[in-house]
Every structure is written in structure tokens, then in C-alpha cells.
Design an enzyme around this catalytic site. Structure first.
Site, PDB file in Angstrom:
ATOM      1  N   HIS A  62      -4.579   6.417  -2.285  1.00 21.03           N
ATOM      2  CA  HIS A  62      -5.909   5.881  -2.633  1.00 21.03           C
ATOM      3  C   HIS A  62      -6.657   5.638  -1.328  1.00 21.03           C
ATOM      4  O   HIS A  62      -6.361   4.674  -0.603  1.00 21.03           O
ATOM      5  CB  HIS A  62      -5.718   4.570  -3.435  1.00 21.03           C
ATOM      6  CG  HIS A  62      -6.995   3.866  -3.740  1.00 21.03           C
ATOM      7  ND1 HIS A  62      -7.024   2.564  -4.214  1.00 21.03           N
ATOM      8  CD2 HIS A  62      -8.286   4.248  -3.613  1.00 21.03           C
ATOM      9  CE1 HIS A  62      -8.273   2.200  -4.396  1.00 21.03           C
ATOM     10  NE2 HIS A  62      -9.060   3.193  -4.026  1.00 21.03           N
TER      11      HIS A  62
ATOM     12  N   ASP B  68      -6.891   0.341 -11.614  1.00 22.44           N
ATOM     13  CA  ASP B  68      -6.344  -0.194 -10.364  1.00 22.44           C
ATOM     14  C   ASP B  68      -6.925  -1.577 -10.061  1.00 22.44           C
ATOM     15  O   ASP B  68      -8.108  -1.702  -9.756  1.00 22.44           O
ATOM     16  CB  ASP B  68      -6.688   0.773  -9.226  1.00 22.44           C
ATOM     17  CG  ASP B  68      -6.012   0.402  -7.929  1.00 22.44           C
ATOM     18  OD1 ASP B  68      -6.313   1.026  -6.909  1.00 22.44           O
ATOM     19  OD2 ASP B  68      -5.188  -0.528  -7.932  1.00 22.44           O
ATOM     20  N   GLY B  69      -6.066  -2.589 -10.175  1.00 25.86           N
ATOM     21  CA  GLY B  69      -6.491  -3.926  -9.750  1.00 25.86           C
ATOM     22  C   GLY B  69      -6.340  -4.968 -10.844  1.00 25.86           C
ATOM     23  O   GLY B  69      -6.983  -4.870 -11.878  1.00 25.86           O
ATOM     24  N   GLY B  70      -5.485  -5.962 -10.585  1.00 31.29           N
ATOM     25  CA  GLY B  70      -5.358  -7.074 -11.529  1.00 31.29           C
ATOM     26  C   GLY B  70      -4.631  -6.731 -12.815  1.00 31.29           C
ATOM     27  O   GLY B  70      -4.767  -7.431 -13.826  1.00 31.29           O
TER      28      GLY B  70
ATOM     29  N   MET C 253      -9.438   4.321   0.704  1.00 32.14           N
ATOM     30  CA  MET C 253     -10.579   3.401   0.798  1.00 32.14           C
ATOM     31  C   MET C 253     -11.076   3.487   2.234  1.00 32.14           C
ATOM     32  O   MET C 253     -10.900   2.554   3.052  1.00 32.14           O
ATOM     33  CB  MET C 253     -10.141   1.976   0.428  1.00 32.14           C
ATOM     34  CG  MET C 253      -9.834   1.823  -1.053  1.00 32.14           C
ATOM     35  SD  MET C 253      -8.870   0.372  -1.464  1.00 32.14           S
ATOM     36  CE  MET C 253      -7.213   1.020  -1.221  1.00 32.14           C
TER      37      MET C 253
ATOM     38  N   MET D  14      -6.610   1.576   3.731  1.00 28.40           N
ATOM     39  CA  MET D  14      -7.833   0.821   3.994  1.00 28.40           C
ATOM     40  C   MET D  14      -8.152   0.887   5.489  1.00 28.40           C
ATOM     41  O   MET D  14      -7.261   0.718   6.316  1.00 28.40           O
ATOM     42  CB  MET D  14      -7.641  -0.640   3.578  1.00 28.40           C
ATOM     43  CG  MET D  14      -7.293  -0.804   2.103  1.00 28.40           C
ATOM     44  SD  MET D  14      -7.081  -2.549   1.677  1.00 28.40           S
ATOM     45  CE  MET D  14      -6.467  -2.397   0.001  1.00 28.40           C
TER      46      MET D  14
ATOM     47  N   ASP E 170      -2.157   2.432  -0.791  1.00 26.91           N
ATOM     48  CA  ASP E 170      -3.539   1.978  -0.545  1.00 26.91           C
ATOM     49  C   ASP E 170      -3.928   2.079   0.921  1.00 26.91           C
ATOM     50  O   ASP E 170      -3.472   1.291   1.745  1.00 26.91           O
ATOM     51  CB  ASP E 170      -3.682   0.518  -0.994  1.00 26.91           C
ATOM     52  CG  ASP E 170      -3.778   0.393  -2.494  1.00 26.91           C
ATOM     53  OD1 ASP E 170      -3.084  -0.460  -3.077  1.00 26.91           O
ATOM     54  OD2 ASP E 170      -4.568   1.163  -3.081  1.00 26.91           O
TER      55      ASP E 170
ATOM     56  N   HIS F 278       1.870   4.151  -5.460  1.00 28.57           N
ATOM     57  CA  HIS F 278       0.437   4.000  -5.161  1.00 28.57           C
ATOM     58  C   HIS F 278       0.303   3.482  -3.739  1.00 28.57           C
ATOM     59  O   HIS F 278       0.828   2.420  -3.388  1.00 28.57           O
ATOM     60  CB  HIS F 278      -0.216   3.038  -6.153  1.00 28.57           C
ATOM     61  CG  HIS F 278      -1.705   2.962  -6.029  1.00 28.57           C
ATOM     62  ND1 HIS F 278      -2.545   3.948  -6.478  1.00 28.57           N
ATOM     63  CD2 HIS F 278      -2.498   2.013  -5.475  1.00 28.57           C
ATOM     64  CE1 HIS F 278      -3.805   3.611  -6.207  1.00 28.57           C
ATOM     65  NE2 HIS F 278      -3.802   2.442  -5.617  1.00 28.57           N
TER      66      HIS F 278
ATOM     67  N   MET G 227     -11.613   1.127 -10.716  1.00 27.93           N
ATOM     68  CA  MET G 227     -11.247  -0.112 -10.032  1.00 27.93           C
ATOM     69  C   MET G 227     -11.582  -1.272 -10.952  1.00 27.93           C
ATOM     70  O   MET G 227     -12.735  -1.424 -11.377  1.00 27.93           O
ATOM     71  CB  MET G 227     -12.014  -0.254  -8.708  1.00 27.93           C
ATOM     72  CG  MET G 227     -11.635   0.734  -7.627  1.00 27.93           C
ATOM     73  SD  MET G 227      -9.874   0.763  -7.231  1.00 27.93           S
ATOM     74  CE  MET G 227      -9.648  -0.894  -6.598  1.00 27.93           C
TER      75      MET G 227
ATOM     76  N   SER H 224       0.864  -6.728  -7.181  1.00 26.12           N
ATOM     77  CA  SER H 224       1.480  -8.070  -7.188  1.00 26.12           C
ATOM     78  C   SER H 224       2.285  -8.312  -8.461  1.00 26.12           C
ATOM     79  O   SER H 224       3.307  -9.003  -8.431  1.00 26.12           O
ATOM     80  CB  SER H 224       0.406  -9.149  -7.020  1.00 26.12           C
ATOM     81  OG  SER H 224      -0.694  -8.875  -7.868  1.00 26.12           O
TER      82      SER H 224
ATOM     83  N   GLY I   6     -10.024  -3.653  -1.681  1.00 24.86           N
ATOM     84  CA  GLY I   6      -9.767  -4.263  -0.371  1.00 24.86           C
ATOM     85  C   GLY I   6      -8.593  -5.203  -0.367  1.00 24.86           C
ATOM     86  O   GLY I   6      -7.988  -5.427   0.684  1.00 24.86           O
ATOM     87  N   PHE I   7      -8.233  -5.727  -1.542  1.00 26.43           N
ATOM     88  CA  PHE I   7      -7.150  -6.725  -1.547  1.00 26.43           C
ATOM     89  C   PHE I   7      -6.349  -6.661  -2.847  1.00 26.43           C
ATOM     90  O   PHE I   7      -6.892  -6.354  -3.908  1.00 26.43           O
ATOM     91  CB  PHE I   7      -7.737  -8.147  -1.384  1.00 26.43           C
ATOM     92  CG  PHE I   7      -8.538  -8.308  -0.122  1.00 26.43           C
ATOM     93  CD1 PHE I   7      -9.911  -8.080  -0.122  1.00 26.43           C
ATOM     94  CD2 PHE I   7      -7.905  -8.615   1.081  1.00 26.43           C
ATOM     95  CE1 PHE I   7     -10.656  -8.180   1.051  1.00 26.43           C
ATOM     96  CE2 PHE I   7      -8.634  -8.726   2.256  1.00 26.43           C
ATOM     97  CZ  PHE I   7     -10.012  -8.516   2.249  1.00 26.43           C
ATOM     98  N   GLY I   8      -5.068  -6.968  -2.742  1.00 23.53           N
ATOM     99  CA  GLY I   8      -4.246  -7.111  -3.940  1.00 23.53           C
ATOM    100  C   GLY I   8      -4.371  -8.532  -4.465  1.00 23.53           C
ATOM    101  O   GLY I   8      -5.016  -9.373  -3.851  1.00 23.53           O
TER     102      GLY I   8
ATOM    103  N   SER J 199       1.863  -0.424  -6.578  1.00 23.98           N
ATOM    104  CA  SER J 199       1.107  -0.329  -5.323  1.00 23.98           C
ATOM    105  C   SER J 199       1.885  -0.995  -4.198  1.00 23.98           C
ATOM    106  O   SER J 199       2.145  -2.209  -4.240  1.00 23.98           O
ATOM    107  CB  SER J 199      -0.245  -1.032  -5.448  1.00 23.98           C
ATOM    108  OG  SER J 199      -0.770  -1.268  -4.149  1.00 23.98           O
TER     109      SER J 199
END
Ligand code: DX5
Ligand code: ZN
Length: 234
Positions: free
Chosen positions: A69, A182-184, A71, A40, A38, A36, A140, A205, A145-147, A11
Site C-alpha cells: 500500500h 483498510d483501517g479500523g 502512501m 509511508m 504500509d 499488507h 480507506m 491492531s 498514516g496511522f494504525g 497489516s
């Protein structure tokens, strides 16, 4: 269990925006599969990133699919703009569209693969009448909204449920659908996420945070480690 090849989708939200083209070239050269992207709008999510012009700017820097993606709310007006800017896959949150079936058709009419994105509290029921129009289902594993957020463990059971729906649909129709998370996502949780039935992994990240120095192959190590981990999942 899925028989799609595993795909890594770095991402660019976590990339160095001051050299985004180079970041995209290098992360795909290191073994990333999709970019990816993002989007927003500070309306659907409490953050603001980039639009079609930035997608168009990075397009020449890679042949890899750009996985947009959205959002955003509303969704429809941005679909033709991202398709024109070079998007290959466009996913959106069903709550953000007044007419989900129409938005999925709009994405495909513009030559892109279409997908729905499920927030942690969004039920999979939205899939029930549109599986024929879906190429990607994205779960998700953080609130959007945030990485850099922590992976929500309940996503694993949701992944198993989504995998069951996808495999049942495949048995009925022969159609393949990708299951993306997607996420973490980190090296440390990748194997258990894959074992739950995910075949496409967004990581921001975990990948861009690992490439602190400036040499061209700064992402090779982390992506190779992710590949090695995925190879252990049968
Ligand atoms: C969050 C975005 C994610 C995020 C992933 O709303 O949709 O794609 O960038 O970042 P990490 O992998 O750092 O959680
Ligand atoms: Zn995303």
C-alpha cells in the site's frame, strides 16, 4: 453481493518490527491470506515507515502475496523497486500520481496486480476510465498514516457503491476485481463491512494487538474468530 472468497490481509504496520520476518511467518500460518505492507513517506502522509529493502527482507518468510500500500508521492519511482523486492499487489492513492492510467500500467508491466486506494473524501469517479487496468479497489476507512484509528461508518455506503460498480463491470467483461477495506477493521465490525460488499479485509491492531505472548500460534485465535464471523455473512 460478491462471490470472491473472503481474504484477510494483516497489516504489518502493527507488528513487532524487531522480529518482522517471524511475525509475517506466524500471521500467515495462523490463516492470514495477504501481507499488507504500509509504505509511508512522511510526504503524502504524516508518518514514515519502511521501503523496498524491508519488503525484500520479509519476502523469504512467506509464500503469501505481499499487498504493498503506497502512501507516497510521487508513486512511479517506487513501483519497479517494490516489484523487484517481491511485491505481488501494489496499490496507490490516485491523488499522488500525475498520470493514474500510466501508473496502473507501470505496476502491471512489472508483473504486479494494480489497485487504487480511496481516502474517505476521495470520490469513486477516479475509477471511471481505468476499470480495465484495476485488479483491486481499496477503500480507506480511516484517514491514512496511522494504525489503531476508528472505522469511519460512511465507508459502508461507499463500499456498496463500489461493489455495484465492480459487479456491473463483471457482468460486462467477466473480469473480477477485489474490493478491499483498510483501517479500523475489528472483529466487532467485520460482518457489517462484509455485508456491504467488501471481500478483502486489512487489519493491523486487531490482529497484531491480539498476539501479545510470544508463542508461534499467538494469532490463531483472533484469525479463527474473524473467519468464523465472515462465515456468517451470506
Ligand atoms: C493506515 C494504513 C492501514 C493501517 C491499518 O494508513 O493504511 O493499513 O495499518 O491499521 P488498523 O487495522 O490498526 O486500523
Ligand atoms: Zn494500508
Amino acid at each position: 453481493m460478491c462471490d470472491n472468497a473472503f481474504l484477510l490481509a494483516p497489516s504489518v504496520l502493527a507488528a513487532n518490527f524487531a522480529q518482522l520476518g517471524r511475525e509475517v511467518t506466524d500471521v500467515i500460518a495462523a490463516g492470514g491470506d495477504w501481507v499488507h505492507f504500509d509504505v509511508m513517506d512522511n510526504h503524502y502522509v504524516p508518518n514514515l515507515t519502511f521501503g523496498p529493502l524491508v519488503c525484500e527482507a520479509i519476502r523469504p518468510y512467506t509464500q503469501a502475496p505481499i499487498d504493498v500500500h503506497l502512501m507516497v508521492e510521487p508513486v512511479d519511482p517506487l513501483v519497479p523497486q517494490f516489484a523487484k523486492a517481491g511485491a505481488n499487489i501494489i496499490t496507490f492513492h490516485p491523488e499522488a500520481s500525475r498520470h493514474v492510467d500510466r501508473t496502473l500500467s507501470l505496476i502491471r508491466e512489472h508483473g504486479c496486480q494494480a489497485g487504487l486506494v480511496f481516502n474517505p473524501a476521495t470520490p469513486l469517479d477516479w475509477l471511471d476510465h481505468v476499470m480495465d487496468k484495476i485488479d483491486v479497489i481499496m477503500l480507506m476507512s480511516v484517514n491514512p498514516g496511522f494504525g489503531g484509528q476508528g472505522f469511519i461508518p460512511a465507508t459502508l455506503s461507499k463500499a456498496r457503491a463500489a461493489r455495484a460498480k465492480i459487479d456491473a463491470h463483471r457482468r460486462e467483461t467477466g473480469k473480477r476485481i477485489r474490493l478491499e477495506v483498510d483501517g479500523g477493521v475489528k472483529l466487532s465490525n467485520l460482518a457489517e463491512i462484509a455485508a456491504a460488499g467488501i471481500d478483502t479485509f486489512v487489519a493491523g491492531s486487531a490482529i497484531f494487538g491480539a498476539g501479545l505472548d510470544s508463542d508461534a500460534n499467538r494469532y490463531d485465535t483472533v484469525i479463527a474468530a474473524m473467519r468464523e464471523t465472515l462465515a456468517t455473512v451470506s
